[in-house]
Scaffold this motif. Structure first.
Motif, short mmCIF file in Angstrom:
data_model
loop_
_atom_site.label_atom_id
_atom_site.label_comp_id
_atom_site.label_asym_id
_atom_site.label_seq_id
_atom_site.Cartn_x
_atom_site.Cartn_y
_atom_site.Cartn_z
N LEU A 1 0.56 -1.16 -0.02
CA LEU A 1 0.12 -0.02 -0.19
C LEU A 1 0.86 1.43 0.10
N SER A 2 2.00 1.06 0.57
CA SER A 2 2.99 2.30 0.69
C SER A 2 4.25 1.80 1.01
N SER A 3 5.49 2.76 0.23
CA SER A 3 6.78 2.37 0.52
C SER A 3 7.52 3.59 0.52
N VAL A 4 8.48 3.50 1.55
CA VAL A 4 9.41 4.74 1.33
C VAL A 4 10.95 4.18 1.83
N GLY A 5 11.93 5.06 1.59
CA GLY A 5 13.26 4.43 2.23
C GLY A 5 14.29 4.67 0.99
N CYS A 6 15.28 4.05 1.34
CA CYS A 6 16.51 4.34 0.40
C CYS A 6 17.44 2.77 0.40
N VAL A 7 17.87 2.70 -0.94
CA VAL A 7 19.07 1.72 -1.05
C VAL A 7 20.42 2.32 -1.15
N ILE A 8 21.34 1.46 -1.13
CA ILE A 8 22.82 1.43 -1.28
C ILE A 8 23.10 0.84 -2.53
N LEU B 1 20.18 5.53 -3.70
CA LEU B 1 18.90 5.71 -4.39
C LEU B 1 17.77 5.98 -3.42
N GLU B 2 16.64 7.02 -3.54
CA GLU B 2 15.71 7.09 -2.61
C GLU B 2 14.65 6.42 -3.41
N ILE B 3 14.04 5.43 -2.76
CA ILE B 3 12.67 4.73 -2.88
C ILE B 3 11.71 5.87 -3.21
N LEU B 4 10.93 5.67 -4.50
CA LEU B 4 10.04 6.51 -4.60
C LEU B 4 8.71 5.79 -4.63
N SER B 5 8.80 4.44 -4.92
CA SER B 5 7.61 3.46 -4.83
C SER B 5 8.08 1.88 -5.01
N ILE B 6 7.14 1.18 -4.18
CA ILE B 6 7.15 -0.11 -4.43
C ILE B 6 5.93 -0.54 -4.53
N ASN B 7 5.47 -1.51 -5.63
CA ASN B 7 4.02 -1.88 -5.52
C ASN B 7 4.09 -3.06 -6.30
N GLY B 8 2.57 -3.68 -6.10
CA GLY B 8 2.51 -4.89 -6.76
C GLY B 8 1.70 -5.85 -5.68
N ILE C 1 9.64 -1.60 -8.66
CA ILE C 1 10.19 -0.46 -7.78
C ILE C 1 10.52 0.55 -8.65
N SER C 2 10.67 1.79 -8.23
CA SER C 2 11.01 3.11 -8.81
C SER C 2 11.93 3.88 -7.66
N TYR C 3 12.98 4.20 -8.12
CA TYR C 3 13.92 4.93 -7.25
C TYR C 3 14.48 6.40 -8.01
N GLY C 4 14.88 7.20 -7.31
CA GLY C 4 15.58 8.46 -7.80
C GLY C 4 17.08 8.66 -7.42
N ASP C 5 17.81 9.34 -8.09
CA ASP C 5 19.24 9.38 -7.55
C ASP C 5 19.28 10.95 -7.09
N LYS C 6 20.42 11.39 -6.73
CA LYS C 6 20.79 12.66 -6.36
C LYS C 6 20.53 13.90 -7.27
N GLU C 7 20.33 13.50 -8.71
CA GLU C 7 20.29 14.57 -9.56
C GLU C 7 18.92 14.36 -10.10
N GLY C 8 18.13 13.43 -9.28
CA GLY C 8 16.71 13.51 -9.60
C GLY C 8 16.15 12.51 -10.69
N VAL C 9 17.31 11.73 -11.18
CA VAL C 9 16.90 10.83 -12.20
C VAL C 9 16.20 9.76 -11.72
N CYS D 1 13.81 1.22 5.10
CA CYS D 1 12.58 0.93 4.12
C CYS D 1 11.50 0.30 4.98
N GLU D 2 10.58 1.45 4.63
CA GLU D 2 9.18 1.30 5.53
C GLU D 2 7.89 0.66 4.40
N LEU D 3 7.36 -0.65 4.73
CA LEU D 3 6.34 -1.09 3.91
C LEU D 3 5.07 -1.31 4.50
N ILE D 4 4.09 -0.77 4.09
CA ILE D 4 2.74 -0.88 4.56
C ILE D 4 2.27 -1.89 3.61
N ILE D 5 1.65 -3.14 4.23
CA ILE D 5 1.18 -4.09 3.25
C ILE D 5 -0.26 -4.42 3.88
#
Length: 127
Positions: free
Chosen positions: A28-35, A54-61, A72-80, A96-100
């Motif tokens: 239902l919701s996801s936030v966090g970051c990966v190395i 990378l900053e986690i923008l979403s995990i869904n499924g 999953i989608s994530y963005g880097d420090k340039e916003g890519v 990484c916070e996941l609401i299931i």
């Protein structure tokens, strides 16, 4: 659920599903970051790897002990922004916070579909 530094997102989700015996659920919701990030791209074969923060923008499924399908989608420090099919070796940096959400009245199964060449979802009502 909350994952912490060094956790593999996909492996951790799979372990959680087994521990809680979840047969049908969604993220239902996801936030966090990966190395470290890894995604399978839209061609269904190519895996792209990232060795950076990378900053986690979403995990869904959909989630199930019988097979999950996650993106999953994530963005880097340039916003890519990068996105694709979640595979193993997406390693959490700090959190990484996941609401299931779980559907107790259903079971999700995966059956091979000759048209797509993949195991696709089958939704079964539990009685």
């Amino acid at each position: 659920m909350r994952l912490t530094e060094g956790d593999d997102i996909k492996k951790s989700i799979t372990e959680y599903l087994a521990e809680k015996n979840i047969l049908a659920g969604v993220v239902l919701s996801s936030v966090g970051c990966v190395i470290q990030g890894r995604i399978r791209l839209a061609d269904g074969k190519t895996v792209r790897e990232f060795q950076k923060n990378l900053e986690i923008l979403s995990i869904n499924g959909t989630l199930s002990l019988n097979g999950s399908h996650l993106h999953i989608s994530y963005g880097d420090k340039e916003g890519v922004v990068y996105g694709g099919h979640l595979v193993e070796e997406n390693i959490v940096n700090t959190t990484c916070e996941l609401i299931i959400g779980e559907f107790f009245q259903y079971s999700f199964n995966r059956i091979f579909d000759e048209k797509t060449g993949y195991k696709e979802i089958e939704i079964i009502e539990r009685r």
